[in-house]
Design a protein around this motif. Structure first.
Motif: not given
Length: 225
Positions: A185-191, A197-198, A204-205
């Motif tokens: 809800e605060l706008g994070a693109d991923d959690y 897992n590195p 993802k990055v």
């Protein structure tokens, strides 16, 4: 308990023993909670350290062990180093890592230092300031931090015209659905939950960075208009 018993000056009083039992129950609950959080933190730390050792043993990623942005004798003095020639790859993008936990901060440096320029911050307030000044391509932030937590930092980043286009990944040990929904809800693109897992985090990055130029172009046009 003996001390409290004599202080009450009562040979046998049901109310006194009820109070003592209540105090004992509270004490046991505090002790159990303390032990739980200690072991939880220890589990996270051991998982991270084990993953670090696995990363170091991988021959296909020898360059990830170089941390070029930290002077000798600092917090990475005991980390293994690779030849300088392995770290000469041109870095076109910048990551901002906001993390108060030393071991995790070092581990994230090990993962990304060879591919990206890194900006580091130890709390949300410092991270937001560096985000405004450096305008990185992506931000990875913890949630539970002193001074300013990751939720507030993410909110400020997404509400600021200079930084609102930057992808934000929340990397945290908080696992409840409420926390996940709040971050989104605060706008994070991923959690992403710890321990992580590195390889998944790295992928993802890289995916967010791949499409960063498009969002950056759109952001530039909006400001220009």
């Amino acid at each position: 308990m003996t001390f409290i018993y004599f202080v009450t000056n009562s040979a046998w009083n049901p109310n006194t023993w009820a109070i003592l039992c209540g105090i004992l129950a509270v004490f046991l609950i505090v002790v159990l909670l303390t032990i739980y959080f200690i072991f939880r933190r220890l589990h996270i730390d051991l998982t991270i350290l084990r993953t670090v050792f696995q990363e170091q043993k991988r021959p296909s990623h020898p360059a990830t062990l170089t941390i070029s942005d930290i002077p000798p004798g600092s917090e990475t003095a005991d980390l293994p180093q690779v030849p300088a020639s392995a770290a000469k790859t041109k870095k076109q993008h910048t990551l901002l890592i906001i993390e108060d936990h030393l071991e995790i901060r070092l581990y994230l440096k090990l993962i990304f230092s060879n591919e990206y320029n890194l900006l580091m911050a130890e709390n949300g307030e410092e991270g937001f300031k560096k985000a405004c000044e450096g305008v990185p391509d992506l931000i990875i932030t913890d949630i539970i931090m002193p001074v300013m937590d990751g939720f507030k930092c993410c909110q400020l980043i997404k509400e600021n015209l200079t930084t609102c286009h930057i992808p934000v990944i929340l990397l945290t040990a908080l696992t409840s659905e409420t926390d996940i929904m709040k971050g989104i809800e605060l706008g994070a693109d991923d959690y992403i939950q710890k321990p992580f897992n590195p390889n998944i985090l790295r992928t993802k990055v890289g995916t967010f960075i791949k499409y960063y130029k498009i969002s950056q172009l759109i952001h530039t046009q909006i400001i220009a208009n």
